[in-house]
Design a protein around this motif. Structure first.
Motif: not given
Length: 271
Positions: A88-90, A95-96, A128-130, A136-137
């Motif tokens: 989850p922290n990758f 993005v993919f 959700k990833g953000a 993470n810029g």
């Protein structure tokens, strides 16, 4: 003991592969797009702990790359979801997957309603990833760029429909969302893009927002965006005089002319 551990891992991995195949098979038979449902693979991360998790992730990434090259986007959807649960922290996986849904899968549908459902799912997945990667810029930039690019009429003929649906379903304006996430990306560490690229994208978003507002006959908003775009481009040109990718003086002149036109139109409306 070592053989027992390997056997347990192989059993878990085979179970995981089986669940992946069962889950992706349901996509092949579907005739429409639906919202996410219960995923039986949710429990796999609980099983793949410790050193097994790294091996499983490597396997899944290899599978994801293969499915992408084969253009099996629905299978890629499931594989990417598994990776997101395990890593989850990758940011790359978020993005993919977001791009896979918003671009690859959306492009397989003809109806704008079906395209939009996958675009919306992709945007929400990136969000959700953000949330899971708040510093993470690079992820913030990708999310901001998607809010800009996916609603551009030059590339997507149903862009006005997407824009309207975003307002109805989420109460969001795509340009405001794009500006928010792009500006957030400037506040955090980035590895894939430099500050120059992000600042230039913000300038482009403001200019396109002005043109969109004019098309929608919202002249006051168009004028505000126009003024902001002109200020941002002037500041950008001062800070990055070496950038020759865009003829900035010519663009600033164009924006000034548009600003004068919008001001004249506003005056006519007040008469």
């Amino acid at each position: 003991m070592g053989h027992q551990k390997r056997n347990v891992f192989l059993l878990l991995l085979l179970c995981g592969i089986f669940l992946v195949n069962v889950w992706t098979a349901s996509f092949r038979n579907t005739s429409g797009v639906s919202r996410p449902r219960y995923d039986p693979t949710e429990s796999i991360p609980l099983l793949l702990m410790g050193g097994f998790r790294g091996i499983a992730v490597d396997f899944l990434w290899a599978r994801a790359i293969a499915r992408h090259e084969e253009k099996k986007y629905y299978e890629l959807l499931t594989v990417n979801n598994l990776i997101a649960k395990l890593q989850p922290n990758f940011p790359a996986v978020w993005v993919f997957q977001a791009w896979n849904m918003a671009y690859n899968i959306a492009s397989e549908w003809d109806a704008p309603q079906s395209k939009w459902k996958w675009i919306y799912l992709g945007l929400n997945f990136a969000k959700k990833g953000a949330v899971k990667n708040p510093d993470n810029g690079d992820l913030f930039f990708e999310l901001g760029y998607m809010y800009f690019h996916l609603f551009d009429q030059r590339f997507f003929k149903y862009a006005p429909y997407y824009r309207e649906q975003l307002k109805k379903e989420a109460g969001e304006d795509n340009y405001e969302e794009a500006l928010y996430w792009l500006r957030q990306s400037l506040l955090h560490t980035q590895k894939l893009r430099n500050v120059l690229a992000v600042e230039r994208t913000i300038c482009h978003v403001l200019w396109h927002a002005a043109l969109c507002a004019e098309r929608e006959e919202n002249l006051d908003m168009a004028l505000q965006y126009c003024e902001s775009a002109m200020q941002e481009w002037k500041k950008y040109h001062t800070n990055h005089p070496e950038d020759a990718s865009t003829n900035i003086p010519e663009l600033i002149h164009m924006i000034e002319k548009k600003k004068d036109f919008l001001q004249s139109m506003s005056k006519k409306d007040t008469w």
